[in-house]
Design a protein around this motif. Structure first.
Motif, PDB file in Angstrom:
ATOM      1  N   PHE A  63       4.358 -10.918   3.293  1.00 10.66           N
ATOM      2  CA  PHE A  63       3.455 -12.059   3.489  1.00 10.66           C
ATOM      3  C   PHE A  63       2.007 -11.812   3.209  1.00 10.66           C
ATOM      4  N   LYS A  64       1.620 -10.356   3.415  1.00 11.28           N
ATOM      5  CA  LYS A  64       0.483  -9.768   3.142  1.00 11.28           C
ATOM      6  C   LYS A  64       0.491  -9.853   1.710  1.00 11.28           C
TER       7      LYS A  64
ATOM      8  N   MET B 291      -0.269 -13.252   0.454  1.00 10.64           N
ATOM      9  CA  MET B 291      -1.573 -13.773   0.557  1.00 10.64           C
ATOM     10  C   MET B 291      -2.574 -13.182  -0.289  1.00 10.64           C
ATOM     11  N   LYS B 292      -2.480 -11.938  -0.738  1.00  9.40           N
ATOM     12  CA  LYS B 292      -3.439 -11.211  -1.439  1.00  9.40           C
ATOM     13  C   LYS B 292      -3.352 -11.760  -2.874  1.00  9.40           C
TER      14      LYS B 292
ATOM     15  N   ARG C 173      -1.870 -14.957  -3.882  1.00  8.14           N
ATOM     16  CA  ARG C 173      -1.354 -16.270  -3.762  1.00  8.14           C
ATOM     17  C   ARG C 173      -2.085 -17.258  -5.084  1.00  8.14           C
TER      18      ARG C 173
ATOM     19  N   PHE D   2       2.344 -20.871   1.056  1.00  5.56           N
ATOM     20  CA  PHE D   2       1.195 -19.904   0.729  1.00  5.56           C
ATOM     21  C   PHE D   2       0.676 -19.325  -0.527  1.00  5.56           C
ATOM     22  N   VAL D   3       1.399 -19.854  -1.441  1.00  5.82           N
ATOM     23  CA  VAL D   3       0.975 -19.387  -3.046  1.00  5.82           C
ATOM     24  C   VAL D   3       0.568 -20.943  -3.679  1.00  5.82           C
ATOM     25  N   SER D   4      -0.278 -20.607  -4.748  1.00  5.95           N
ATOM     26  CA  SER D   4      -0.697 -21.623  -5.341  1.00  5.95           C
ATOM     27  C   SER D   4       0.123 -22.474  -6.123  1.00  5.95           C
TER      28      SER D   4
END
Length: 108
Positions: free
Chosen positions: A55-56, A59-60, A62, A87-89
């Motif tokens: 997840f981290k 997010m970093k 994404r 959570f991702v673009s």
């Protein structure tokens, strides 16, 4: 394109190896556009801490992910693709077939 194959259960130790590899590959690239082919056909899941590491990492980066293809035949992998897309673009899709996933990643 990044390609990963998971066998068994992903652990925190796995992410201690994966994360620096990704960061090193992206170092110096001004605007990375990341495509990922994740082969989870032999994956049994994540340790809780490894899920947090995943997840981290997502997010970093994404904003840099354009496409993520998750290949596997487990129901939870379909769910992971759906949740990951929040959570991702870019696009995240699940595939049962490796060739179909690869072809999709090759499209613009």
């Amino acid at each position: 394109m990044f390609g990963f194959k998971a066998i068994g259960k992903l652990t925190h130790e796995d992410y201690r190896i994966i994360t620096p590899m990704i960061e090193s590959a992206l170092a110096g690239i001004e605007e990375p556009r990341i495509k990922v082919l994740f082969d989870g056909r032999q994956m049994d899941g994540w340790e809780l801490r490894a899920a947090w590491d995943d997840f981290k990492l997502g997010m970093k980066y994404r904003g840099e992910f354009t496409k993520v293809a998750i290949v596997g035949n487990q129901k939870w992998q379909k769910l992971a693709a759906k949740v990951g897309s929040w959570f991702v673009s870019g696009e995240v899709k699940h595939f049962a077939d490796m060739e179909a996933a690869y072809d999709w990643l090759q499209e613009s």
